[in-house]
Design a protein around this motif. Sequence first.
Motif, mmCIF file in Angstrom:
data_model
loop_
_atom_site.group_PDB
_atom_site.id
_atom_site.type_symbol
_atom_site.label_atom_id
_atom_site.label_comp_id
_atom_site.label_asym_id
_atom_site.label_seq_id
_atom_site.Cartn_x
_atom_site.Cartn_y
_atom_site.Cartn_z
ATOM 1 N N TYR A 1 0.567 -1.117 -0.161
ATOM 2 C CA TYR A 1 -0.160 0.081 0.038
ATOM 3 C C TYR A 1 1.238 1.024 -0.137
ATOM 4 C CZ TYR A 1 1.174 0.255 5.157
ATOM 5 O OH TYR A 1 1.627 0.488 6.196
ATOM 6 N N TYR A 2 2.191 1.280 0.620
ATOM 7 C CA TYR A 2 2.814 2.248 0.824
ATOM 8 C C TYR A 2 3.567 2.928 -0.886
ATOM 9 C CZ TYR A 2 6.306 -1.874 0.237
ATOM 10 O OH TYR A 2 6.322 -2.972 -0.387
ATOM 11 N N TYR A 3 3.564 2.110 -1.671
ATOM 12 C CA TYR A 3 3.515 1.802 -3.348
ATOM 13 C C TYR A 3 3.401 3.117 -4.300
ATOM 14 C CZ TYR A 3 6.359 0.214 -7.152
ATOM 15 O OH TYR A 3 7.253 1.029 -8.425
ATOM 16 N N THR A 4 3.449 3.813 -4.118
ATOM 17 C CA THR A 4 2.496 5.121 -4.349
ATOM 18 C C THR A 4 2.490 5.459 -6.443
ATOM 19 O OG1 THR A 4 3.015 7.020 -3.513
ATOM 20 C CG2 THR A 4 1.785 7.441 -5.679
ATOM 21 N N TYR A 5 1.698 5.310 -6.809
ATOM 22 C CA TYR A 5 1.285 4.830 -8.391
ATOM 23 C C TYR A 5 1.719 6.249 -9.224
ATOM 24 C CZ TYR A 5 -0.280 2.583 -12.656
ATOM 25 O OH TYR A 5 0.135 1.621 -14.212
ATOM 26 N N PHE A 6 2.046 6.370 -9.886
ATOM 27 C CA PHE A 6 2.767 7.858 -10.517
ATOM 28 C C PHE A 6 2.357 8.086 -11.636
ATOM 29 C CE2 PHE A 6 5.437 8.245 -6.633
ATOM 30 C CZ PHE A 6 5.843 9.551 -6.239
ATOM 31 N N MET A 7 2.467 9.056 -12.668
ATOM 32 C CA MET A 7 1.516 9.189 -13.812
ATOM 33 C C MET A 7 3.171 8.609 -14.851
ATOM 34 S SD MET A 7 -1.599 11.772 -14.109
ATOM 35 C CE MET A 7 -3.522 11.117 -12.707
ATOM 36 N N TRP A 8 3.502 7.329 -14.351
ATOM 37 C CA TRP A 8 4.833 7.882 -15.479
ATOM 38 C C TRP A 8 4.833 7.929 -16.925
ATOM 39 C CZ3 TRP A 8 3.656 4.004 -11.365
ATOM 40 C CH2 TRP A 8 4.231 3.467 -10.665
ATOM 41 N N ASP A 9 4.293 6.843 -17.329
ATOM 42 C CA ASP A 9 4.124 6.977 -18.935
ATOM 43 C C ASP A 9 3.285 7.948 -19.975
ATOM 44 O OD1 ASP A 9 5.508 4.692 -18.541
ATOM 45 O OD2 ASP A 9 3.379 3.065 -19.304
ATOM 46 N N ILE A 10 2.322 8.176 -18.908
ATOM 47 C CA ILE A 10 1.215 9.535 -18.804
ATOM 48 C C ILE A 10 1.741 10.435 -19.239
ATOM 49 C CG2 ILE A 10 -0.608 10.719 -18.619
ATOM 50 C CD1 ILE A 10 -1.705 8.803 -19.773
ATOM 51 N N LEU A 11 2.754 11.243 -17.990
ATOM 52 C CA LEU A 11 3.628 12.525 -18.455
ATOM 53 C C LEU A 11 4.743 12.089 -20.285
ATOM 54 C CD1 LEU A 11 4.438 14.788 -17.241
ATOM 55 C CD2 LEU A 11 6.263 14.016 -15.871
ATOM 56 N N ALA A 12 5.330 10.407 -19.588
ATOM 57 C CA ALA A 12 6.211 10.783 -21.266
ATOM 58 C C ALA A 12 5.779 11.399 -22.587
ATOM 59 C CB ALA A 12 7.079 8.963 -20.978
ATOM 60 N N THR A 13 4.095 10.650 -22.079
ATOM 61 C CA THR A 13 3.673 10.541 -23.637
ATOM 62 C C THR A 13 3.028 12.470 -23.554
ATOM 63 O OG1 THR A 13 2.833 8.552 -22.869
ATOM 64 C CG2 THR A 13 1.413 9.968 -24.366
ATOM 65 N N SER A 14 2.552 12.721 -23.002
ATOM 66 C CA SER A 14 1.990 14.146 -23.166
ATOM 67 C C SER A 14 3.691 15.316 -23.313
ATOM 68 C CB SER A 14 1.702 14.809 -21.521
ATOM 69 O OG SER A 14 2.740 14.648 -20.555
ATOM 70 N N TYR A 15 5.000 14.881 -22.973
ATOM 71 C CA TYR A 15 5.890 15.542 -23.126
ATOM 72 C C TYR A 15 5.942 15.434 -25.084
ATOM 73 C CZ TYR A 15 11.126 16.642 -25.165
ATOM 74 O OH TYR A 15 12.055 17.035 -25.159
ATOM 75 N N LEU A 16 5.161 14.586 -25.783
ATOM 76 C CA LEU A 16 5.154 15.074 -27.658
ATOM 77 C C LEU A 16 4.190 16.278 -27.534
ATOM 78 C CD1 LEU A 16 4.225 11.146 -28.136
ATOM 79 C CD2 LEU A 16 6.433 11.597 -28.178
#
Length: 309
Positions: free
Chosen positions: A239-254
């Motif tokens: 439960y301590y493992y936070t989910y971040f917008m890893w791939d979504i952020l990389a995609t938004s870079y486009l």
Amino acid sequence: MPKAVLMDHDGAIDDLLSQLLVLTMPDVDLIGVTVTPADCYIEPALESTYKLLQLMGKEQIPLGRGDYYGINAFPSEWRARPEIINALPMLINLPKAPDPYTYLSAPDLIIDRLTNAPGNVTMLMTGPCSNLVLALEKAPELAAKLEEVVWMAGAFNVSGNVQTFQHDGSAEWNVLWDPISTKKLLELELPLTFIPLDVTNHVPVTKAFLSTLATQIDYNLSNLTGQFWALTIDTIPGYYYTYFMWDILATSYLAMPEQFKTEVVKAKVSTRPPNAGQTYLDDAGYSVKIATDVNVEYFYEYLLTQFKR
């Protein structure tokens, strides 16, 4: 003229969300999608990938099947998530996806798409880099067709997100899965932009964001992406493992590179325990661009706008 983009992902929830986001971008021409069997089991992940193309009326976009398995496996509980995705109400009754073993291998599709593209291509990678490296080993001349390689990977000035045996926690998972291919990628000296944990740590999946997204539930994509992200709240293994917008952020870079702060650095990667997969700055390393910051408010608003369809 739209930007030609070739996407390689590894089938996880954030990868599939990223695929949807790419398909909402009017200035992007998605010319192919390859799937790496890293943070997924390949068969259900290809089914999810195809169903999302169907949903967006883009099932003509060719898919490639990764058949190379890396060095350090992702947790099996994470890899099973596409099975859940395929059972969501908006996807479960879509027409059956093709037999996954009829697809070209991922490296061969990358070679085909780069060879036949009339101009240069941007490569978006939200999983490990193995398929691209395998493709360029077979056809090294195609490196010249790559306008930019945008890769969600690495941790340069922050801790990694790996919590596993015989590891010191310094690596990011996409690199750890195949640190040997990462080393080869750096050695190719491509126009490589990392979207690392240094910047993705700024964009967690918060309940406040999900609450706002839920106010757009009458829009199909807001409804569906809200269901995807809800599946990340209990992220295994803890439960301590936070989910971040890893791939979504990389995609938004486009779509919004001007909203990122980047810098050019020299970097290397470790290939051996206890820090296998660690990306680190080194004056004797290879030149890469890394993102260090992003306009967080703009990013969240961008997502809400794109999924209001």
